[in-house]
Write a protein that holds these residues in place. Structure first.
Motif, PDB file in Angstrom:
ATOM      1  N   PHE A  56       9.884  22.651 -18.165  1.00  0.00           N
ATOM      2  CA  PHE A  56      10.102  21.327 -18.747  1.00  0.00           C
ATOM      3  C   PHE A  56      11.530  21.178 -19.249  1.00  0.00           C
ATOM      4  CE2 PHE A  56      10.406  19.095 -22.830  1.00  0.00           C
ATOM      5  CZ  PHE A  56      10.192  17.791 -22.407  1.00  0.00           C
ATOM      6  N   ALA A  57      12.047  22.216 -19.897  1.00  0.00           N
ATOM      7  CA  ALA A  57      13.385  22.138 -20.474  1.00  0.00           C
ATOM      8  C   ALA A  57      14.444  21.918 -19.391  1.00  0.00           C
ATOM      9  CB  ALA A  57      13.675  23.401 -21.278  1.00  0.00           C
ATOM     10  N   TYR A  58      14.389  22.713 -18.349  1.00  0.00           N
ATOM     11  CA  TYR A  58      15.399  22.582 -17.287  1.00  0.00           C
ATOM     12  C   TYR A  58      15.251  21.259 -16.542  1.00  0.00           C
ATOM     13  CZ  TYR A  58      17.102  27.356 -17.765  1.00  0.00           C
ATOM     14  OH  TYR A  58      17.691  28.501 -18.233  1.00  0.00           O
ATOM     15  N   LEU A  59      14.036  20.890 -16.212  1.00  0.00           N
ATOM     16  CA  LEU A  59      13.833  19.645 -15.463  1.00  0.00           C
ATOM     17  C   LEU A  59      14.172  18.418 -16.303  1.00  0.00           C
ATOM     18  CD1 LEU A  59      10.481  20.527 -13.631  1.00  0.00           C
ATOM     19  CD2 LEU A  59      12.779  20.420 -12.637  1.00  0.00           C
ATOM     20  N   ALA A  60      13.870  18.451 -17.589  1.00  0.00           N
ATOM     21  CA  ALA A  60      14.178  17.313 -18.456  1.00  0.00           C
ATOM     22  C   ALA A  60      15.682  17.087 -18.556  1.00  0.00           C
ATOM     23  CB  ALA A  60      13.571  17.529 -19.843  1.00  0.00           C
ATOM     24  N   LEU A  61      16.462  18.190 -18.656  1.00  0.00           N
ATOM     25  CA  LEU A  61      17.912  18.049 -18.734  1.00  0.00           C
ATOM     26  C   LEU A  61      18.525  17.665 -17.392  1.00  0.00           C
ATOM     27  CD1 LEU A  61      18.770  21.027 -21.100  1.00  0.00           C
ATOM     28  CD2 LEU A  61      19.000  18.590 -21.600  1.00  0.00           C
ATOM     29  N   MET A  62      17.764  17.791 -16.324  1.00  0.00           N
ATOM     30  CA  MET A  62      18.213  17.274 -15.034  1.00  0.00           C
ATOM     31  C   MET A  62      17.855  15.802 -14.849  1.00  0.00           C
ATOM     32  SD  MET A  62      17.047  20.426 -12.554  1.00  0.00           S
ATOM     33  CE  MET A  62      17.624  22.108 -12.780  1.00  0.00           C
ATOM     34  N   LEU A  63      16.781  15.361 -15.524  1.00  0.00           N
ATOM     35  CA  LEU A  63      16.242  14.022 -15.277  1.00  0.00           C
ATOM     36  C   LEU A  63      16.729  12.980 -16.279  1.00  0.00           C
ATOM     37  CD1 LEU A  63      14.235  12.371 -13.537  1.00  0.00           C
ATOM     38  CD2 LEU A  63      12.443  13.021 -15.159  1.00  0.00           C
ATOM     39  N   PHE A  64      16.830  13.316 -17.558  1.00  0.00           N
ATOM     40  CA  PHE A  64      17.075  12.302 -18.588  1.00  0.00           C
ATOM     41  C   PHE A  64      18.547  11.964 -18.845  1.00  0.00           C
ATOM     42  CE2 PHE A  64      12.715  13.628 -20.010  1.00  0.00           C
ATOM     43  CZ  PHE A  64      12.122  12.399 -19.763  1.00  0.00           C
ATOM     44  N   PRO A  65      19.503  12.890 -18.759  1.00  0.00           N
ATOM     45  CA  PRO A  65      20.893  12.506 -19.023  1.00  0.00           C
ATOM     46  C   PRO A  65      21.393  11.437 -18.052  1.00  0.00           C
ATOM     47  CG  PRO A  65      20.651  14.886 -19.109  1.00  0.00           C
ATOM     48  CD  PRO A  65      19.372  14.352 -18.571  1.00  0.00           C
ATOM     49  N   ASP A  66      22.078  10.454 -18.596  1.00  0.00           N
ATOM     50  CA  ASP A  66      22.643   9.365 -17.799  1.00  0.00           C
ATOM     51  C   ASP A  66      24.072   9.752 -17.411  1.00  0.00           C
ATOM     52  OD1 ASP A  66      23.149   7.022 -16.524  1.00  0.00           O
ATOM     53  OD2 ASP A  66      23.357   5.806 -18.350  1.00  0.00           O
ATOM     54  N   VAL A  67      24.228  10.338 -16.228  1.00  0.00           N
ATOM     55  CA  VAL A  67      25.519  10.858 -15.787  1.00  0.00           C
ATOM     56  C   VAL A  67      26.082   9.966 -14.684  1.00  0.00           C
ATOM     57  CG1 VAL A  67      25.006  13.250 -16.408  1.00  0.00           C
ATOM     58  CG2 VAL A  67      24.339  12.400 -14.162  1.00  0.00           C
ATOM     59  N   PRO A  68      27.413   9.896 -14.545  1.00  0.00           N
ATOM     60  CA  PRO A  68      28.007   9.039 -13.508  1.00  0.00           C
ATOM     61  C   PRO A  68      27.812   9.574 -12.088  1.00  0.00           C
ATOM     62  CG  PRO A  68      29.701  10.231 -14.719  1.00  0.00           C
ATOM     63  CD  PRO A  68      28.427  10.468 -15.445  1.00  0.00           C
ATOM     64  N   ARG A  69      27.599  10.870 -11.938  1.00  0.00           N
ATOM     65  CA  ARG A  69      27.359  11.459 -10.608  1.00  0.00           C
ATOM     66  C   ARG A  69      25.967  12.097 -10.611  1.00  0.00           C
ATOM     67  NH1 ARG A  69      32.823  12.679  -9.122  1.00  0.00           N
ATOM     68  NH2 ARG A  69      33.957  10.733  -9.507  1.00  0.00           N
ATOM     69  N   PRO A  70      24.899  11.294 -10.497  1.00  0.00           N
ATOM     70  CA  PRO A  70      23.533  11.804 -10.690  1.00  0.00           C
ATOM     71  C   PRO A  70      22.903  12.389  -9.424  1.00  0.00           C
ATOM     72  CG  PRO A  70      23.459   9.434 -10.432  1.00  0.00           C
ATOM     73  CD  PRO A  70      24.915   9.825 -10.297  1.00  0.00           C
ATOM     74  N   TRP A  71      23.611  13.261  -8.731  1.00  0.00           N
ATOM     75  CA  TRP A  71      23.086  13.805  -7.476  1.00  0.00           C
ATOM     76  C   TRP A  71      21.803  14.612  -7.699  1.00  0.00           C
ATOM     77  CZ3 TRP A  71      22.755  19.097  -7.252  1.00  0.00           C
ATOM     78  CH2 TRP A  71      23.507  19.807  -8.173  1.00  0.00           C
ATOM     79  N   LEU A  72      21.760  15.389  -8.784  1.00  0.00           N
ATOM     80  CA  LEU A  72      20.573  16.212  -9.039  1.00  0.00           C
ATOM     81  C   LEU A  72      19.384  15.352  -9.452  1.00  0.00           C
ATOM     82  CD1 LEU A  72      19.579  19.103  -9.092  1.00  0.00           C
ATOM     83  CD2 LEU A  72      20.356  19.298 -11.450  1.00  0.00           C
ATOM     84  N   LYS A  73      19.645  14.345 -10.243  1.00  0.00           N
ATOM     85  CA  LYS A  73      18.596  13.420 -10.655  1.00  0.00           C
ATOM     86  C   LYS A  73      18.052  12.639  -9.459  1.00  0.00           C
ATOM     87  CE  LYS A  73      17.900   9.569 -13.899  1.00  0.00           C
ATOM     88  NZ  LYS A  73      18.560   8.757 -14.959  1.00  0.00           N
ATOM     89  N   GLU A  74      18.922  12.236  -8.569  1.00  0.00           N
ATOM     90  CA  GLU A  74      18.485  11.482  -7.387  1.00  0.00           C
ATOM     91  C   GLU A  74      17.604  12.322  -6.474  1.00  0.00           C
ATOM     92  OE1 GLU A  74      22.084  10.178  -5.665  1.00  0.00           O
ATOM     93  OE2 GLU A  74      22.423   8.545  -7.100  1.00  0.00           O
ATOM     94  N   VAL A  75      17.955  13.574  -6.281  1.00  0.00           N
ATOM     95  CA  VAL A  75      17.119  14.457  -5.460  1.00  0.00           C
ATOM     96  C   VAL A  75      15.751  14.636  -6.090  1.00  0.00           C
ATOM     97  CG1 VAL A  75      16.895  16.801  -4.550  1.00  0.00           C
ATOM     98  CG2 VAL A  75      19.112  15.653  -4.488  1.00  0.00           C
ATOM     99  N   LEU A  76      15.726  14.819  -7.399  1.00  0.00           N
ATOM    100  CA  LEU A  76      14.467  15.032  -8.104  1.00  0.00           C
ATOM    101  C   LEU A  76      13.570  13.807  -8.030  1.00  0.00           C
ATOM    102  CD1 LEU A  76      13.048  17.203  -9.819  1.00  0.00           C
ATOM    103  CD2 LEU A  76      14.114  16.203 -11.838  1.00  0.00           C
ATOM    104  N   GLN A  77      14.142  12.633  -8.206  1.00  0.00           N
ATOM    105  CA  GLN A  77      13.334  11.413  -8.192  1.00  0.00           C
ATOM    106  C   GLN A  77      12.903  11.015  -6.786  1.00  0.00           C
ATOM    107  OE1 GLN A  77      16.024   8.725 -10.239  1.00  0.00           O
ATOM    108  NE2 GLN A  77      14.904   8.960 -12.160  1.00  0.00           N
ATOM    109  N   ARG A  78      13.733  11.270  -5.784  1.00  0.00           N
ATOM    110  CA  ARG A  78      13.431  10.810  -4.437  1.00  0.00           C
ATOM    111  C   ARG A  78      12.403  11.689  -3.723  1.00  0.00           C
ATOM    112  NH1 ARG A  78      18.133  11.107  -2.683  1.00  0.00           N
ATOM    113  NH2 ARG A  78      18.015  12.904  -1.303  1.00  0.00           N
ATOM    114  N   LYS A  79      12.449  12.984  -3.950  1.00  0.00           N
ATOM    115  CA  LYS A  79      11.609  13.894  -3.177  1.00  0.00           C
ATOM    116  C   LYS A  79      10.548  14.624  -3.983  1.00  0.00           C
ATOM    117  CE  LYS A  79      15.244  14.868   0.224  1.00  0.00           C
ATOM    118  NZ  LYS A  79      16.013  15.942   0.901  1.00  0.00           N
TER     119      LYS A  79
END
Length: 438
Positions: A263-286
Motif C-alpha cells: 500500500f505504501a509504495y503504490l499510494a506514493l505512486m498513485l496520489f502525488p500530483d506530478v508533472p511527468r506522471p508516467w508511473l501513475k499513468e501505467v498504474l491507472q491504465r493497466k
C-alpha cells in the motif's frame, strides 16, 4: 507505556512522504491502540540511527529503525498493547510468500518510486521538494531533501535512467563543453545551434521520460504484474475467484505486513500530483485492481475509522519540543553542512557516531532519568554543533577578508584575461593559402 514512532511528515494526502514510514504508520493503525503510541514528525538527523522510521521505547531506552525491525520488535510486546490479526488465521505457507513479495517491493518497487519522485528533475522540483519544504523546519530544507534525493538516485542507479535527472545531465554537458573549449576545439556558438538544426526536431522536443517511456513501462510492468497476483481485497474473494480462474491465475494471500508495504509504495505512486506522471499513468491504465486496492485500503485504514492518528503535540511533549527547538534544528543543519566537507566531513561523521554510541551506552534505563538525559544530551549536542557552525562562519569571514584584500584591486586588477593570438597558417590548407594576404 507509550511508544514514540518517529517518521517523515505527511504529504500528498498520506500520513508520510516516505514509503517505509507510511507502511509503518499503516501497520500501527491496525495493530496498536491510539493510546499506546505517539507519531512524531521528524527527520533522520533527529534520531540516533539517522534512519526513519525509528521507534523509541521510553521504558527500555531502546531505538529500533526500519519497517521490518520495528514489526519484529512489536511482536515481542504482549496483548492488549499489540494485536496482530493474522497470527492465528493464515497458514504457514503465507509467510514464505509474503517474504518474497516484500523482497520484490524493496528491491524493485522502491527504485521505481525513486525514479518518479526523486530522479526525475521535473517531478522533484515541482512536487517532491516543495513537499519536504512544507514538513521540515527552516533551514533544514536546504540540506535534508538533497541528501534524500542523492540516496534515492543511488538506489535507482542500476536501472540506467540517470538521464531523467536533467539537472545532472545539463551539468555533465556543460562540463564536457568547458573541457572542449579548454582543449581548443572549435565549437558552434549556442546562438547558431538552433538555426543549424541542433537540439531540434521531434526527438529534441521530447522530455526524458518520453524518450525512455518504453523501458520505463517495462520496468513498471515487471513489478505490477507480480503484485497483481496478490489477493489484497479479501472481502471480494468469492466474486473475483471465478473471473481470475478464466485467466489461469490463482490469487495469493499475504500477511498484513506485506499489505501495508505494498500500500505504501503504490499510494506514493498513485496520489502525488506530478508533472511527468508516467508511473501513475501505467498504474491507472493497466492495473485497475491495484488502484482499487490502494483507494479502498486508504479509506478503510485512515478515513473511515473516525479516529485521528495520534500525532505528538510539539508544545506539550518535552522530548518533541526539545528536538524541534531552534538550537537543535540549527545544530542538525550545521552537522549536515559539515558532513559535506571533503575529508573533514568523513572524520566528523566518524567522531559523531562514536560519541552517540557512547552516550547511548551510558544512558540510564530508568524512565525519569531517561527523559532528563535525552533532553540534556540534545541541548549539549545543539550547543556543540552551534559552536562548530560559528567557528566555520568565522573562518569564512576571515577567508573573505583575505580574498578582498588580495584580489579586489589592492594588488592589481581583479581579473587578468589572456587571449591566444590567431595564426592564420594554423588553419590547415586554407590558412596556408591565405597566409600571404595577412
Amino acid at each position: 507505556m507509550t511508544l514514540e514512532l518517529h517518521v517523515w511528515g505527511p504529504a500528498f494526502g498520506l500520513p508520510s512522504i516516505d514509503a517505509e514510514c507510511l507502511a509503518t504508520v499503516t501497520y500501527f493503525a491496525q495493530t496498536l491502540s491510539a493510546a499506546d503510541y505517539l507519531l512524531v514528525q521528524s527527520s533522520p538527523s533527529a534520531v540516533p540511527s539517522h534512519h526513519l522510521p525509528a521507534l523509541y521505547n521510553p521504558s527500555t531506552a531502546t531505538w529500533t529503525s526500519g519497517f521490518d525491525p520495528i514489526v519484529s520488535y512489536l511482536s515481542t510486546l504482549q496483548p492488549p498493547s499489540y494485536h496482530h490479526p493474522d497470527v492465528t488465521t493464515l497458514p504457514a505457507r503465507v509467510n514464505a510468500d509474503s517474504q518474497a513479495y516484500q523482497a520484490l517491493l524493496t528491491s524493485s518497487a522502491a527504485p521505481l518510486l525513486a525514479l518518479s519522485l526523486y530522479v526525475s528533475s521535473a517531478n522533484y522540483a515541482e512536487t517532491t521538494r516543495p513537499a519536504y519544504s512544507a514538513i521540515l523546519p527552516f533551514p533544514l530544507p536546504w540540506t535534508e531533501p538533497l541528501a534524500v534525493r542523492a540516496s534515492m538516485a543511488a538506489r535507482a542507479a542500476h536501472l540506467g535512467m540517470s538521464s531523467l535527472d536533467t539537472d545532472a545531465e545539463m551539468e555533465r554537458l556543460e562540463k564536457e563543453e568547458r573541457e572542449r573549449e579548454a582543449a581548443g576545439w572549435v565549437q558552434v556558438p549556442k546562438a547558431l545551434r538552433k538555426a543549424l538544426g541542433q537540439n531540434t526536431g521531434v526527438k529534441g522536443q521530447l522530455s526524458p521520460e518520453m524518450k525512455r517511456r518504453i523501458k520505463l513501462e517495462g520496468l513498471a510492468a515487471e513489478v505490477f504484474d507480480v503484485l497483481g497476483e496478490i489477493d489484497f481485497l479479501e472481502e471480494e474473494e468469492e466474486e473475483t475467484t471465478e473471473g481470475e480462474e478464466g485467466e489461469g491465475r490463482q490469487r495469493i494471500k499475504v500477511t498484513l505486513e506485506t499489505k501495508c508495504l505494498a500500500f505504501a509504495y503504490l499510494a506514493l505512486m498513485l496520489f502525488p500530483d506530478v508533472p511527468r506522471p508516467w508511473l501513475k499513468e501505467v498504474l491507472q491504465r493497466k492495473y485497475a485492481g491495484l488502484c482499487e486496492f490502494v483507494v479502498e485500503y486508504r479509506k478503510k485504514t485512515f478515513l473511515e475509522t473516525g479516529r485521528p492518528l495520534p500525532w505528538a503535540d510539539k508544545e506539550t511533549d518535552p522530548a518533541v519540543s526539545a528536538a524541534d527547538s531552534a538550537l537543535s534544528v540549527m545544530g542538525r543543519f550545521v552537522r549536515a553542512v559539515v558532513d559535506d566537507i571533503p575529508t573533514l566531513g568523513r572524520e566528523w561523521t566518524r567522531w559523531w557516531s562514536l560519541r552517540q554510541r557512547r552516550v547511548a551506552e551510558e544512558t540510564s534505563t530508568e524512565s525519569q532519568q531517561l527523559v532528563v538525559r535525552r533532553s540534556v544530551g540534545e541541548s549539549e549536542n545543539g550547543l556543540l554543533l552551534a559552536g562548530v557552525g560559528l567557528t566555520l562562519m568565522a573562518v569564512n569571514v576571515v577567508g573573505l577578508g583575505i580574498y578582498s584584500y588580495r584580489y579586489r584591486g589592492l594588488l592589481g586588477a581583479p581579473l587578468q584575461t589572456w587571449h591566444k593570438p590567431l595564426v592564420v597558417s594554423s588553419l590547415g590548407a586554407a590558412g596556408a593559402m591565405f597566409a600571404g594576404l595577412v
